[in-house]
Scaffold this motif. Structure first.
Motif, PDB file in Angstrom:
ATOM      1  N   TYR A 268       0.955  -0.828   0.429  1.00 50.17           N
ATOM      2  CA  TYR A 268      -0.300  -0.245  -0.244  1.00 50.17           C
ATOM      3  C   TYR A 268       0.998   1.051  -0.252  1.00 50.17           C
ATOM      4  O   TYR A 268       2.368   0.908   0.355  1.00 50.17           O
ATOM      5  CB  TYR A 268      -0.248   0.152   1.189  1.00 50.17           C
ATOM      6  CG  TYR A 268      -0.273  -0.189   2.762  1.00 50.17           C
ATOM      7  CD1 TYR A 268       0.172   1.591   3.250  1.00 50.17           C
ATOM      8  CD2 TYR A 268      -0.119  -0.346   3.332  1.00 50.17           C
ATOM      9  CE1 TYR A 268       0.557   2.185   4.052  1.00 50.17           C
ATOM     10  CE2 TYR A 268       0.723  -0.701   4.766  1.00 50.17           C
ATOM     11  CZ  TYR A 268       0.898   0.620   5.267  1.00 50.17           C
ATOM     12  OH  TYR A 268       1.862   1.205   5.859  1.00 50.17           O
ATOM     13  N   THR A 270       0.435   5.388   1.182  1.00 51.78           N
ATOM     14  CA  THR A 270      -0.377   6.657   1.432  1.00 51.78           C
ATOM     15  C   THR A 270       0.045   7.777   1.084  1.00 51.78           C
ATOM     16  O   THR A 270       1.847   7.590   1.000  1.00 51.78           O
ATOM     17  CB  THR A 270      -0.986   6.691   2.959  1.00 51.78           C
ATOM     18  OG1 THR A 270       0.718   6.710   3.800  1.00 51.78           O
ATOM     19  CG2 THR A 270      -1.736   5.458   2.822  1.00 51.78           C
ATOM     20  N   ASP A 298      -3.867   4.956  -0.980  1.00 49.84           N
ATOM     21  CA  ASP A 298      -4.436   6.557  -0.280  1.00 49.84           C
ATOM     22  C   ASP A 298      -3.954   7.555  -0.474  1.00 49.84           C
ATOM     23  O   ASP A 298      -3.480   8.284  -0.013  1.00 49.84           O
ATOM     24  CB  ASP A 298      -5.237   5.363   1.118  1.00 49.84           C
ATOM     25  CG  ASP A 298      -5.824   7.072   1.603  1.00 49.84           C
ATOM     26  OD1 ASP A 298      -5.938   7.781   0.531  1.00 49.84           O
ATOM     27  OD2 ASP A 298      -6.333   7.041   2.381  1.00 49.84           O
ATOM     28  N   GLY A 335      -8.779   8.227  -1.925  1.00 51.89           N
ATOM     29  CA  GLY A 335      -8.689   9.819  -2.148  1.00 51.89           C
ATOM     30  C   GLY A 335      -8.911  10.503  -3.396  1.00 51.89           C
ATOM     31  O   GLY A 335      -9.413  10.719  -3.467  1.00 51.89           O
TER      32      GLY A 335
END
Length: 581
Positions: A268, A270, A298, A335
């Motif tokens: 992932y 962010t 995100d 997002g």
């Protein structure tokens, strides 16, 4: 350091809890737990279950490790090993977790001394994995400790510099790392990974920052080879800037990998990512011609300008461009995804030439003067199945781009020279907005061919009152085939153009079979206006809201479609792709 937990399954749509049942395997496990030990036999350093469900108390396990090596196996009906309670040990003992199927890490494990760990999954049943769930990590305090996973020995490291130094072999991140101490990189610290595995062990690299102006691939890892694997790792609070200065034919930018030909699994990202004159930007991976699975991004992402040498831009919340051999599986993005003068912008993937399945997007997708703007995919030239978007999509102005489309799932669906552009068992539920010269569709903006089958849109389609444009409940402009599909969202009128319950403007050569729209909720109650430009267009039928909720429409296969007053607002839903709770 706080991290976002990782999650891996064959499908987010199916869910981890039902994974084994979906695979036709009984759910049975040895649970390393805070509960009292039950149905376990431990002798001569080997602990095995005596029943389908065995519990080994974590403190009991630590006491055993104080004295000797310990091996935990499955059997007697149990096939997986799950760690649901945190534990650590300081002795040099080796812990072996040997499961017939999955080994699931759901709580922290710490090898706090110079001990060792061996993990073997799929020892008897094919398809098993080492799985990291939210809160699950494996820490090593001594980098000289031994780690063996499915026969591979790993070098343990604890920072980016050591990762880069050992990237030619199998390397594992022993703990979370705060990259703010490194300052801002000017090039990918790991230029490439070939025939090797980077195992994150559930850890995150936080505050990674890079400003790149010359290289062709931007990210923590510049490029990943066809035999390379990056897995079980997060990039938290990243700050990525990818610029090419108008000197490169292509530039690939992603927080984790710039250019991927291998496998990215259970990863992932962010943070934020910005590209100027960059061709392919993705929140996690810029360009993918391998596999991205069980992963998410995100990010706040902005990609600007057609100003590249080759004049082409594709920006996606997870992947910028998914090429012909690329696969995106069981992954999602959320997002804000913004594109200024960007050709194709998608909440998950900017341009798709490969396969996307069991994936979804949520958040906001904003684009100006783009060809394809979609909640999931900007431009689709490949296949999309069992996927959805609930993103808010806003295509502000398509006036400078011929054939521009804005859609709740896909902006433009065009087989082009590839001969596919297929959408199956997928849906959109967000809001689709546009301004001047917009072509808006609840599911697809412009369909220049290909097929849409067993899909639906509940997205609201809203065109500014003074804006000129065309809108349709499912598709704005259609030249392809649509079958066994429906739409329910309101369809705004705007100032001029066509407006249809299902299709804004339909090509007379298109193929429509058993397609429907809601006469009440769409705001288009005239049964002749399934298409805005062709009265009583064959293959489109208007149904009242009560009719759509009272039973499956004609032609809908009950093996594919289900209906319940408590699911999807009473409208038909896809059995293999039900709406999220």
């Amino acid at each position: 350091m706080a991290t976002i937990g990782l999650r891996i399954c064959l499908s987010f749509a199916i869910g981890c809890a039902s994974l084994l049942a979906a695979a036709g395997v009984a759910q049975a496990a040895v649970d390393i737990s805070s509960k009292p030990t039950k149905n376990m036999s431990c002798s001569a350093g080997v602990c095995s279950p005596t029943a389908k469900k065995g519990i080994l108390n974590a403190n009991d396990l630590v006491n055993l490790l104080q004295a000797s090596d310990v091996k935990i196996t499955t059997g007697s009906g149990a096939i997986t090993i799950e760690v649901t309670a945190s534990f650590s040990w300081v002795t040099p003992s080796r812990l072996t977790l040997d499961a017939s199927y999955n080994v699931s890490i759901k709580a922290p494990i710490a090898v706090a001394g110079n001990g060792a760990l061996t993990i073997t999954s799929s020892d008897g049943i094919g398809g098993g994995q080492l799985l990291f769930f939210p809160g699950g990590t494996i820490d090593f305090w001594d980098l000289s400790s031994s780690l063996i996973v499915n026969g591979k020995s790993y070098v343990l490291v604890n920072d980016i510099e050591q990762l880069a130094a050992n990237a030619n072999g199998n390397v594992a991140l022993a703990r979370d790392y705060n990259a703010s101490l490194d300052g801002t990189y000017l090039a990918p610290p790991i230029s490439g990974i070939g025939d090797a595995t980077l195992e994150g062990l559930g850890h995150a690299i936080a505050n990674f920052s890079i400003r790149n102006k010359t290289g062709a691939a931007v990210g923590l890892i510049g490029s990943l080879g066809s035999n390379g694997i990056v897995r079980d790792i997060g990039i938290a609070n990243a700050d990525i800037v990818a610029l090419d200065g108008n000197t490169l034919d292509y530039l690939y930018g992603g927080a984790l990998v710039g250019q991927n030909h291998g496998t990215v699994l259970n990863a992932y990202a962010t943070g934020k990512l910005k590209g100027g004159n960059a061709t392919f930007l993705g929140g996690l991976v810029g360009y993918n011609n391998g596999t991205v699975a069980n992963s998410f991004a995100d990010v706040y992402m902005r990609g600007d300008s057609f100003g590249t040498v080759n004049g082409y831009v594709a920006n996606g919340g997870l992947v910028g461009r998914n090429d012909m051999d690329g696969v995106v599986l069981s992954s999602y993005a959320r997002g804000v995804m913004a594109g200024k003068d960007s050709e194709n912008v998608g909440g998950l993937v900017g341009e798709n030439q490969g396969q996307i399945s069991h994936s979804w997007s949520i958040g906001r997708v904003l684009a100006s003067k783009g060809r394809g703007t979609g909640g999931l995919v900007g431009l689709n030239l490949g296949s999309i199945s069992d996927s959805y978007s609930s993103a808010e999509v806003n295509g502000r102005d398509a006036s400078d781009v011929g054939g521009g489309g804005v859609g709740g799932l896909v902006g433009v669906n065009d087989p082009g020279a590839y001969g596919t552009a297929d959408i199956e068992r997928s849906f959109a539920t967000g809001t689709v907005r546009g301004a001047q010269n917009s072509c808006l569709g609840g599911l697809v903006g412009v369909s220049d061919g290909g097929s849409i089958l067993n899909s639906y849109s509940r997205a609201a389609v809203r065109l500014g009152d003074t804006a000129y444009g065309t809108s349709g409940g499912m598709v704005c402009s259609n030249a392809g085939s649509i079958g066994y599909s429906y739409s329910t969202g309101v369809v705004a009128l705007g100032n001029g153009g066509y407006r249809g319950g299902l299709i804004g403007g339909d090509d007379s050569s298109s193929d429509l079979l058993d397609t429907y729209w809601d006469l009440n909720t769409s705001g288009i109650g005239d049964p002749s206006r399934g298409a805005g430009n062709i009265a009583n267009d064959p293959g489109i039928v208007g149904l009242t809201d009560a009719q759509l909720k009272s039973g499956l429409p004609d032609g809908f296969d009950p093996a594919v479609w289900g209906q319940s007053a408590t699911i999807n607002g009473g409208y038909p839903y896809l059995r293999a792709n039900p709406p999220p709770n």
